[in-house]
Write a protein that holds these residues in place. Structure first.
Motif, PDB file in Angstrom:
ATOM      1  N   TYR A   1     -44.197  24.452 -34.668  1.00  0.00           N
ATOM      2  CA  TYR A   1     -44.189  23.551 -35.769  1.00  0.00           C
ATOM      3  C   TYR A   1     -45.519  22.722 -35.771  1.00  0.00           C
ATOM      4  O   TYR A   1     -45.897  22.485 -34.464  1.00  0.00           O
ATOM      5  CB  TYR A   1     -43.168  22.462 -36.126  1.00  0.00           C
ATOM      6  N   PHE A   2     -46.465  22.763 -36.853  1.00  0.00           N
ATOM      7  CA  PHE A   2     -47.656  21.932 -36.557  1.00  0.00           C
ATOM      8  C   PHE A   2     -47.116  20.383 -37.308  1.00  0.00           C
ATOM      9  O   PHE A   2     -46.994  20.437 -38.441  1.00  0.00           O
ATOM     10  CB  PHE A   2     -48.859  22.438 -37.169  1.00  0.00           C
ATOM     11  N   LEU A   3     -47.100  19.555 -36.391  1.00  0.00           N
ATOM     12  CA  LEU A   3     -46.544  18.244 -36.887  1.00  0.00           C
ATOM     13  C   LEU A   3     -47.732  17.413 -37.433  1.00  0.00           C
ATOM     14  O   LEU A   3     -47.665  16.547 -38.221  1.00  0.00           O
ATOM     15  CB  LEU A   3     -45.984  17.625 -35.942  1.00  0.00           C
ATOM     16  N   GLY A   4     -49.073  17.511 -36.892  1.00  0.00           N
ATOM     17  CA  GLY A   4     -50.065  16.692 -36.952  1.00  0.00           C
ATOM     18  C   GLY A   4     -51.210  17.088 -36.243  1.00  0.00           C
ATOM     19  O   GLY A   4     -51.187  17.817 -35.192  1.00  0.00           O
ATOM     20  N   PRO A   5     -52.324  16.393 -36.302  1.00  0.00           N
ATOM     21  CA  PRO A   5     -53.608  16.618 -35.245  1.00  0.00           C
ATOM     22  C   PRO A   5     -53.179  16.562 -33.869  1.00  0.00           C
ATOM     23  O   PRO A   5     -52.855  15.490 -33.797  1.00  0.00           O
ATOM     24  CB  PRO A   5     -54.532  15.925 -35.766  1.00  0.00           C
ATOM     25  N   GLY A   6     -53.333  17.426 -33.061  1.00  0.00           N
ATOM     26  CA  GLY A   6     -53.010  17.279 -31.632  1.00  0.00           C
ATOM     27  C   GLY A   6     -51.358  17.089 -31.501  1.00  0.00           C
ATOM     28  O   GLY A   6     -51.194  16.825 -30.267  1.00  0.00           O
ATOM     29  N   ARG A   7     -50.455  17.573 -32.346  1.00  0.00           N
ATOM     30  CA  ARG A   7     -49.182  17.245 -32.113  1.00  0.00           C
ATOM     31  C   ARG A   7     -48.480  18.645 -32.762  1.00  0.00           C
ATOM     32  O   ARG A   7     -48.341  18.884 -34.064  1.00  0.00           O
ATOM     33  CB  ARG A   7     -48.563  16.377 -33.083  1.00  0.00           C
ATOM     34  N   PHE A   8     -47.858  19.576 -31.674  1.00  0.00           N
ATOM     35  CA  PHE A   8     -47.114  20.632 -32.248  1.00  0.00           C
ATOM     36  C   PHE A   8     -45.538  20.635 -31.464  1.00  0.00           C
ATOM     37  O   PHE A   8     -45.337  19.652 -30.474  1.00  0.00           O
ATOM     38  CB  PHE A   8     -47.694  21.840 -31.305  1.00  0.00           C
ATOM     39  N   ARG A   9     -44.699  21.228 -31.982  1.00  0.00           N
ATOM     40  CA  ARG A   9     -43.429  21.472 -31.448  1.00  0.00           C
ATOM     41  C   ARG A   9     -42.892  22.961 -31.382  1.00  0.00           C
ATOM     42  O   ARG A   9     -43.280  23.538 -32.199  1.00  0.00           O
ATOM     43  CB  ARG A   9     -42.301  20.786 -32.346  1.00  0.00           C
ATOM     44  N   ALA A  10     -42.717  23.290 -30.208  1.00  0.00           N
ATOM     45  CA  ALA A  10     -42.010  24.626 -30.074  1.00  0.00           C
ATOM     46  C   ALA A  10     -40.566  24.513 -29.741  1.00  0.00           C
ATOM     47  O   ALA A  10     -40.104  23.713 -29.099  1.00  0.00           O
ATOM     48  CB  ALA A  10     -42.543  25.276 -28.838  1.00  0.00           C
ATOM     49  N   VAL A  11     -40.040  25.608 -30.273  1.00  0.00           N
ATOM     50  CA  VAL A  11     -38.236  25.587 -30.102  1.00  0.00           C
ATOM     51  C   VAL A  11     -38.380  26.979 -29.380  1.00  0.00           C
ATOM     52  O   VAL A  11     -38.334  28.077 -30.113  1.00  0.00           O
ATOM     53  CB  VAL A  11     -37.736  25.536 -31.286  1.00  0.00           C
ATOM     54  N   VAL A  12     -37.760  27.188 -28.211  1.00  0.00           N
ATOM     55  CA  VAL A  12     -37.462  28.197 -27.522  1.00  0.00           C
ATOM     56  C   VAL A  12     -36.004  28.485 -27.338  1.00  0.00           C
ATOM     57  O   VAL A  12     -35.189  27.531 -27.490  1.00  0.00           O
ATOM     58  CB  VAL A  12     -38.447  28.118 -26.085  1.00  0.00           C
ATOM     59  N   ASN A  13     -35.842  29.673 -26.884  1.00  0.00           N
ATOM     60  CA  ASN A  13     -34.373  30.042 -26.456  1.00  0.00           C
ATOM     61  C   ASN A  13     -33.590  29.308 -25.262  1.00  0.00           C
ATOM     62  O   ASN A  13     -34.227  28.974 -24.346  1.00  0.00           O
ATOM     63  CB  ASN A  13     -34.077  31.614 -26.152  1.00  0.00           C
ATOM     64  N   ALA A  14     -32.332  29.001 -25.345  1.00  0.00           N
ATOM     65  CA  ALA A  14     -31.485  28.234 -24.291  1.00  0.00           C
ATOM     66  C   ALA A  14     -31.595  28.836 -23.010  1.00  0.00           C
ATOM     67  O   ALA A  14     -31.845  28.482 -22.070  1.00  0.00           O
ATOM     68  CB  ALA A  14     -30.231  27.763 -24.881  1.00  0.00           C
ATOM     69  N   ALA A  15     -31.275  30.536 -23.148  1.00  0.00           N
ATOM     70  CA  ALA A  15     -31.077  31.216 -21.894  1.00  0.00           C
ATOM     71  C   ALA A  15     -32.417  31.281 -21.269  1.00  0.00           C
ATOM     72  O   ALA A  15     -32.184  31.750 -19.954  1.00  0.00           O
ATOM     73  CB  ALA A  15     -30.583  32.526 -22.348  1.00  0.00           C
ATOM     74  N   THR A  16     -33.697  31.119 -21.771  1.00  0.00           N
ATOM     75  CA  THR A  16     -34.704  31.163 -20.985  1.00  0.00           C
ATOM     76  C   THR A  16     -35.402  29.981 -20.767  1.00  0.00           C
ATOM     77  O   THR A  16     -36.732  29.915 -20.510  1.00  0.00           O
ATOM     78  CB  THR A  16     -35.819  32.268 -22.103  1.00  0.00           C
ATOM     79  N   ARG A  17     -34.780  28.850 -20.901  1.00  0.00           N
ATOM     80  CA  ARG A  17     -35.348  27.549 -20.690  1.00  0.00           C
ATOM     81  C   ARG A  17     -35.945  27.469 -19.614  1.00  0.00           C
ATOM     82  O   ARG A  17     -37.243  27.071 -19.651  1.00  0.00           O
ATOM     83  CB  ARG A  17     -34.268  26.474 -20.851  1.00  0.00           C
ATOM     84  N   ASP A  18     -35.624  27.677 -18.424  1.00  0.00           N
ATOM     85  CA  ASP A  18     -36.195  27.350 -17.169  1.00  0.00           C
ATOM     86  C   ASP A  18     -37.684  28.003 -17.033  1.00  0.00           C
ATOM     87  O   ASP A  18     -38.556  27.614 -16.643  1.00  0.00           O
ATOM     88  CB  ASP A  18     -35.504  27.812 -15.916  1.00  0.00           C
TER      89      ASP A  18
END
Lengths: 362, 130
Positions: free
Chosen positions: A102-119
């Motif tokens: 997600y592009f939240l604003g200039p210089g601000r992004f959010r990624a949502v990744v899988n739980a099993a692959t977190r590490d």
């Protein structure tokens, strides 16, 4: 030690059958997986997806960092709130994970990744942040509720502050809106309309209860799997992994080839695959008769052989469906080997179901 | 937890057996088994006329989630399979001890039936498994 989401007590109180899912105690179903599936196709259901890993990426270098890290191009996200689906590749073009950014604003992004692959994801993302002005912050304190179905947004809007409802309902697919410390995103993993709502963990149980009051049915991971399969959406670790590239996983469309001068991790390998072709392709499967398709069953063509990666009984179609990897030249009729018997099946183009409608010829 | 029918015999694999008037034995899965499996979507019946030994896998019940073997509690000849289940596998969830029976066997040796658990012993097994 098993991990639990802030909604665990809600699940137990609703008589959920709890199973281990990658180290998390998660609801499989609350009585009937099939009824939950139909609730999402016909009305509204919700899933606790708080086990997924949320990572905020902030700094002046966040954009070039993500352009290098991901196979899709975050520069496509021109306005705040836009989101895209992408793969994160290794140097060989194999898929480390699939994620939404997600592009939240200039210089601000959010990624949502899988739980099993977190590490491994966090390690990879940190390793490749060297040289970029970007800070990675895991937001483990956040919960996430996916509210999905034809009436999902209208029902879920009732739990938003009144002055935010109109703007939230106006958001288009793959757009998100920040409402206070909530992120309301019109994304999902079911093939239906709806929102994925990210919110502080300590507000999640109250939101869940209010969503129930507004007619949203709790649904478990079982229905989530049959819904995503009908929608033709891949599951990481099952349909693709580090040994398969997006081109062998039906995910060509997620790779941003243009601009050609953008380099990203895995690009050289993908360019070579694109030029020379890949030996295998990813297809949808429909079993002609009775039975149930399951992962790892063989797909047989004259002289060629493929493998089912995901299979299930489709509650919407009343037939067994699957996805799998087959030789690039394969098409049309085939057989799937189920307990030693060769049962007729055919290759179809997913999705099987979208927005409540059957999309393939039965 | 619902009451177990007292006229049935049970196995540790959560099957039940009921002796019919014609001497054949109907086999099904218990309420505990259907609950654990979840919504059933396909039943693969045994071949009528085939011979099975006690403990042989002879039918498969598939839920949305997984496939599970059903073992014949006794040896004999398969005389019938429940045809209702081809179109309505959910009958096993709805009525596991009645219309949801799976197949019938003509036993070679009735003594094998005596070796199965009665309702009390099966209830004790369920309590033990928690």
């Amino acid at each position: 030690m098993q991990q639990r989401t802030p909604l665990y007590e809600c699940h137990v109180a609703a008589n959920a059958r709890i199973v281990d899912f990658g180290g998390w105690d998660m609801p499989l179903h609350y009585g009937s997986q099939i009824d939950e599936h139909h609730a999402v196709r016909r009305d509204a259901g919700m899933f606790d997806v708080s086990h997924m890993t949320v990572v905020d990426l902030e700094g002046a270098g966040a954009l070039p960092y993500l352009q290098n890290l991901l196979a899709n191009d975050v520069a496509k996200l021109k306005t705040p709130g836009r989101a895209l689906y992408t793969c994160m590749l290794n140097d060989a073009g194999g898929i480390i994970d699939d994620l939404i950014v997600y592009f939240l604003g200039p210089g601000r992004f959010r990624a949502v990744v899988n739980a099993a692959t977190r590490d491994k994801d966090l390690a990879w993302m940190r390793q490749h942040s060297a040289g970029f002005d970007v800070a990675l912050t895991e937001r483990a304190e956040l919960a996430m509720i996916a509210v999905q179905g034809p009436t999902a947004r209208e029902r879920a809007a009732q739990v938003l502050p009144e002055d935010a409802r109109e703007a939230a309902l106006a958001a288009k697919p793959f757009h998100a809106l920040e409402v206070g410390d909530w992120l309301v995103a019109r994304t999902g993993y079911t093939g239906e309309d709806g929102w994925e709502i990210t919110l502080p963990g300590d507000a999640a149980a109250d939101a869940w209860r209010r969503l129930v009051e507004h007619g949203v049915r709790p649904c478990g991971l079982g229905a989530r799997d049959t819904l995503r399969l009908e929608a033709g959406m891949n599951l990481y670790g099952t349909d693709m992994d580090e040994t398969t590239s997006p081109l062998e996983s039906g995910l060509d469309w997620t790779v941003a080839w243009e601009p050609a001068e953008r380099s990203f991790i895995g690009r050289a390998a993908l360019d070579a695959q694109r030029e020379h072709g890949v030996p295998r392709k990813f297809v949808g499967l429909l079993l002609e008769g009775r039975g149930v398709v399951r992962g790892h069953q063989k797909i047989l063509f004259g002289g060629h052989e493929g493998e089912v990666t995901s299979g299930t009984f489709s509650p919407t179609l009343g037939r067994a469906i699957g996805m799998g990897r087959v030789p690039a030249a394969a098409s049309g009729e085939c057989h799937i080997e189920i307990r030693g018997k060769k049962l007729p099946a055919k290759i179809v183009a997913p999705p099987f179901v979208r927005n409540g409608k059957i999309r393939i010829e039965l | 937890m619902s009451e177990l029918p007292g006229d049935l015999k049970y196995t540790k694999d959560h099957e039940w057996a009921r002796v019919e008037d014609d001497g054949t034995v109907k086999i099904g899965i218990t309420d505990h088994a259907q609950t654990a499996l979840g919504d059933l979507v396909y039943i693969e019946p045994p071949e009528i006329g085939s011979t099975v030994a006690a403990g042989d896998s002879c039918a498969v019940v598939e839920s949305v989630k997984a496939a599970s073997d059903v073992y014949s509690p006794i040896g004999g000849e398969i005389t019938a399979a429940n045809e209702l289940l081809a179109d309505a596998p959910e009958t096993v969830n709805q009525d596991p001890y009645g219309d949801g029976w799976l197949f019938a066997v003509r036993p070679d040796d009735n003594a094998e039936l005596d070796a199965l658990m009665d309702a009390d012993a099966y209830q004790a097994l369920l309590d033990e498994e928690g």
